[in-house]
Write a protein that holds these residues in place. Structure first.
Motif, PDB file in Angstrom:
ATOM      1  N   VAL A 154       4.584 -20.413  -2.846  1.00 48.34           N
ATOM      2  CA  VAL A 154       3.398 -19.682  -3.330  1.00 48.34           C
ATOM      3  C   VAL A 154       2.719 -18.945  -2.173  1.00 48.34           C
ATOM      4  O   VAL A 154       2.352 -17.768  -2.287  1.00 48.34           O
ATOM      5  N   LEU A 155       2.552 -19.632  -1.044  1.00 48.67           N
ATOM      6  CA  LEU A 155       1.939 -19.013   0.131  1.00 48.67           C
ATOM      7  C   LEU A 155       2.758 -17.811   0.606  1.00 48.67           C
ATOM      8  O   LEU A 155       2.202 -16.747   0.936  1.00 48.67           O
ATOM      9  N   SER A 156       4.067 -17.935   0.625  1.00 56.07           N
ATOM     10  CA  SER A 156       4.941 -16.844   1.070  1.00 56.07           C
ATOM     11  C   SER A 156       4.836 -15.636   0.150  1.00 56.07           C
ATOM     12  O   SER A 156       4.832 -14.482   0.608  1.00 56.07           O
ATOM     13  N   PHE A 157       4.766 -15.885  -1.137  1.00 57.93           N
ATOM     14  CA  PHE A 157       4.617 -14.795  -2.101  1.00 57.93           C
ATOM     15  C   PHE A 157       3.318 -14.037  -1.859  1.00 57.93           C
ATOM     16  O   PHE A 157       3.295 -12.794  -1.889  1.00 57.93           O
ATOM     17  N   ILE A 158       2.251 -14.762  -1.591  1.00 56.65           N
ATOM     18  CA  ILE A 158       0.945 -14.127  -1.325  1.00 56.65           C
ATOM     19  C   ILE A 158       1.028 -13.257  -0.071  1.00 56.65           C
ATOM     20  O   ILE A 158       0.521 -12.131  -0.041  1.00 56.65           O
ATOM     21  N   ILE A 159       1.674 -13.753   0.974  1.00 58.01           N
ATOM     22  CA  ILE A 159       1.803 -12.998   2.227  1.00 58.01           C
ATOM     23  C   ILE A 159       2.613 -11.722   2.011  1.00 58.01           C
ATOM     24  O   ILE A 159       2.236 -10.637   2.490  1.00 58.01           O
ATOM     25  N   LEU A 160       3.720 -11.800   1.277  1.00 52.37           N
ATOM     26  CA  LEU A 160       4.527 -10.623   1.011  1.00 52.37           C
ATOM     27  C   LEU A 160       3.753  -9.591   0.198  1.00 52.37           C
ATOM     28  O   LEU A 160       3.884  -8.378   0.427  1.00 52.37           O
ATOM     29  N   ARG A 161       2.957 -10.048  -0.740  1.00 50.93           N
ATOM     30  CA  ARG A 161       2.142  -9.125  -1.537  1.00 50.93           C
ATOM     31  C   ARG A 161       1.116  -8.405  -0.664  1.00 50.93           C
ATOM     32  O   ARG A 161       0.901  -7.200  -0.808  1.00 50.93           O
ATOM     33  N   LYS A 162       0.500  -9.131   0.255  1.00 52.14           N
ATOM     34  CA  LYS A 162      -0.523  -8.518   1.112  1.00 52.14           C
ATOM     35  C   LYS A 162       0.074  -7.500   2.081  1.00 52.14           C
ATOM     36  O   LYS A 162      -0.598  -6.530   2.465  1.00 52.14           O
ATOM     37  N   LEU A 163       1.315  -7.710   2.485  1.00 56.77           N
ATOM     38  CA  LEU A 163       1.968  -6.791   3.421  1.00 56.77           C
ATOM     39  C   LEU A 163       2.843  -5.760   2.715  1.00 56.77           C
ATOM     40  O   LEU A 163       3.601  -5.031   3.369  1.00 56.77           O
ATOM     41  N   ARG A 164       2.739  -5.676   1.404  1.00 55.38           N
ATOM     42  CA  ARG A 164       3.619  -4.804   0.627  1.00 55.38           C
ATOM     43  C   ARG A 164       3.556  -3.353   1.089  1.00 55.38           C
ATOM     44  O   ARG A 164       4.579  -2.676   1.186  1.00 55.38           O
ATOM     45  N   GLY A 165       2.353  -2.867   1.388  1.00 50.39           N
ATOM     46  CA  GLY A 165       2.200  -1.475   1.812  1.00 50.39           C
ATOM     47  C   GLY A 165       2.972  -1.168   3.079  1.00 50.39           C
ATOM     48  O   GLY A 165       3.692  -0.163   3.167  1.00 50.39           O
ATOM     49  N   GLU A 166       2.836  -2.025   4.073  1.00 48.61           N
ATOM     50  CA  GLU A 166       3.517  -1.790   5.343  1.00 48.61           C
ATOM     51  C   GLU A 166       5.024  -1.976   5.219  1.00 48.61           C
ATOM     52  O   GLU A 166       5.807  -1.240   5.843  1.00 48.61           O
ATOM     53  N   LEU A 167       5.445  -2.936   4.415  1.00 43.71           N
ATOM     54  CA  LEU A 167       6.870  -3.216   4.283  1.00 43.71           C
ATOM     55  C   LEU A 167       7.604  -2.177   3.440  1.00 43.71           C
ATOM     56  O   LEU A 167       8.836  -2.105   3.481  1.00 43.71           O
ATOM     57  N   SER A 168       6.866  -1.387   2.680  1.00 41.56           N
ATOM     58  CA  SER A 168       7.500  -0.392   1.808  1.00 41.56           C
ATOM     59  C   SER A 168       7.241   1.047   2.284  1.00 41.56           C
ATOM     60  O   SER A 168       7.508   1.995   1.558  1.00 41.56           O
ATOM     61  N   ARG A 169       6.726   1.224   3.498  1.00 36.58           N
ATOM     62  CA  ARG A 169       6.454   2.571   3.993  1.00 36.58           C
ATOM     63  C   ARG A 169       7.764   3.328   4.249  1.00 36.58           C
ATOM     64  O   ARG A 169       8.823   2.697   4.459  1.00 36.58           O
ATOM     65  N   PRO A 170       7.731   4.659   4.240  1.00 33.94           N
ATOM     66  CA  PRO A 170       8.958   5.438   4.439  1.00 33.94           C
ATOM     67  C   PRO A 170       9.467   5.338   5.867  1.00 33.94           C
ATOM     68  O   PRO A 170       8.725   4.974   6.784  1.00 33.94           O
ATOM     69  N   ASP A 171      10.734   5.709   6.043  1.00 34.20           N
ATOM     70  CA  ASP A 171      11.346   5.691   7.366  1.00 34.20           C
ATOM     71  C   ASP A 171      10.733   6.764   8.269  1.00 34.20           C
ATOM     72  O   ASP A 171      10.273   7.814   7.794  1.00 34.20           O
ATOM     73  N   LEU A 172      10.738   6.483   9.570  1.00 34.12           N
ATOM     74  CA  LEU A 172      10.345   7.497  10.546  1.00 34.12           C
ATOM     75  C   LEU A 172      11.499   8.499  10.703  1.00 34.12           C
ATOM     76  O   LEU A 172      12.659   8.121  10.717  1.00 34.12           O
ATOM     77  N   GLN A 173      11.171   9.754  10.830  1.00 30.73           N
ATOM     78  CA  GLN A 173      12.192  10.802  10.983  1.00 30.73           C
ATOM     79  C   GLN A 173      12.675  10.869  12.430  1.00 30.73           C
ATOM     80  O   GLN A 173      11.918  10.714  13.326  1.00 30.73           O
TER      81      GLN A 173
END
Length: 447
Positions: A428-447
């Motif tokens: 449960v704790l891990s799921f919460i952490i992944l949700r909070k970092l979702r924006g950074e973890l799903s950002r586009p690649d650097l060109q």
């Protein structure tokens, strides 16, 4: 294949199989030896010696924890530096890390050797039980300066793309340790101290062999004149803290559990707990070997700004971790009597009854344990030590201690249920952490 091509250009699924299967085999070899170690001690030296090594083991692992902190903590910034094409800085971190590990091995080994009798006495052990535990600890302490580096060298070999070489060295270490232990215990009839000496001998030989590519200048990382910097040490400590805290917190929990078990069920309860730990010691290294072997690739691509590639690699890691864990649930739940007989061939009905029930409850742990394990590895690989540390400490210490209090009325059953309850809370704790970092973890690649 060189590490740059492997990490940057190989398809994520192919990379997963190339990197994770040797890593899993390496840890499986280690896990098999740990299981064989328990089997040899239990069968050749008896139940008292088996209980003694389980009482001493948390302190032995603490002795390796600081070296593990430096090894894992340096691997993350090394991989990221290589992804940014900063090869000199990567080699400097590598050189400094090796020197730091040797120094801490000397310091902690001396402390553990001197403190061993007091620590075992504080655990409530007496007589032969205590004496055997002290012998086992002190051999590890004496060998600490030349053995603690072995696991860090495994990380450094994988970073350099020497993945099969790392696998073969781990297999060699396990085979050497097993052969020497059989020779010492079954042939020479030496005591429990010889079990520790066999393991340390295998580690020492493997560590020497692992150093050869670096000493010859044939690896991507090279020894250089060390340049220690406060910022570098701080970075190593930050990145290594999740694993370090997990080791320390987990050992504190094991010490607490052993102290409670000595009082609730005596030597028999400690032996059953040891069987659970050996079962966990077979499954957890598989998960660790698989996830840990992908960290250099994840760190390299994170440093290079290839976030979509990081996500693809981690999807493979999460999926495989779940499959392995569910297989573990089936095996432990269906074959508890056979697992117990593996360690205690002459187990009486009282011990067998406790062990079978404990293993069946313990098997529920792996229904959810894989999720927090993979998440913690993910966070560590992308240089997110704080969320990784939160998962680590909560899983290893906070949740188990909380559940000890909540499940105390259930007695020994509450102890066996503790593992599954901890795994659910950690997921449960891990799921919460992944949700909070979702924006950074799903950002586009650097060109």
């Amino acid at each position: 294949m060189n590490s740059t091509t492997l990490f940057a250009k190989t398809s994520p699924l192919k990379l997963f199989f190339i990197a994770s299967i040797p890593g899993a085999i390496s840890m499986l070899a280690s896990a098999l030896y740990q299981t064989i170690d328990g089997v040899f001690v239990g069968r050749f030296l008896g139940e008292t010696a088996f209980a003694a090594i389980n009482l001493a083991m948390p302190f032995v692992i603490i002795n390796f924890a600081l070296a593990d902190l430096i090894g894992v903590g340096s691997s993350v910034p090394i991989s990221i530096c290589l992804g940014r094409k900063q090869e000199r800085e990567a080699s400097n971190i590598f050189t400094c890390a090796v020197l730091m590990i040797i120094g801490t091995g000397i310091l902690l080994g001396g402390i553990l050797f001197a403190a061993a009798p007091l620590l075992i006495r504080l655990m409530g052990a007496e007589g032969e039980f205590a004496s055997l535990a002290v012998q086992y600890m002190q051999v590890y302490a004496l060998c600490s300066p030349v053995t603690t580096i072995v696991f860090a060298m495994d990380n450094f070999l994988r970073i350099c793309g020497i993945i099969r070489g790392s696998m073969f060295l781990n297999i060699l270490m396990s085979v050497l340790s097993a052969v020497l232990e059989f020779l010492f215990l079954a042939v020479f009839r030496w005591g429990v101290w010889a079990a520790a000496l066999a393991t340390c001998s295998g580690m020492f030989i493997s560590a020497l062999l692992a150093l050869i590519p670096f000493l010859r200048g044939k690896a991507l990382l090279r020894f250089c004149r060390p340049r220690f910097q406060i910022s570098m040490i701080r970075q190593i400590v930050a990145c290594g803290s999740p694993n370090f805290l997990n080791n320390i917190a987990g050992r504190i929990t094991s010490i607490l559990m052993n102290a409670i078990l000595v009082r609730l069920g005596g030597q028999t309860a400690v032996s059953v707990y040891g069987i659970l730990m050996y079962a966990d010691g077979f499954i957890q290294p598989l998960l660790y070997g698989m996830c840990d072997s992908l960290q250099p690739a994840v760190g390299y691509n994170w440093g290079a700004g290839k976030i979509s590639r990081v996500r693809a690699i981690e999807k493979c890691c999460f999926t495989a971790s779940g499959i392995i864990s569910l297989l573990a649930v089936f095996v432990i739940a269906c074959f508890p009597r056979q697992i117990t007989n593996l360690f205690m061939a002459d187990a009486g009905e009282a011990l067998m009854g406790i062990a079978v029930g404990a293993l069946q409850l313990f098997s529920l742990t792996y229904v959810t344990r894989w999720f927090s394990f993979a998440t913690q590895s993910y966070m560590l690989a992308i240089e997110k030590p704080l969320p990784a540390s939160v998962i680590s400490v909560s899983t290893a210490l906070f949740f188990p201690v909380l559940l000890v209090a909540l499940l105390w009325p259930l007695g020994l059953t509450g102890i066996w249920l503790n593992f599954a309850g901890t795994a659910v809370l950690a997921a449960v704790l891990s799921f919460i952490i992944l949700r909070k970092l979702r924006g950074e973890l799903s950002r586009p690649d650097l060109q």
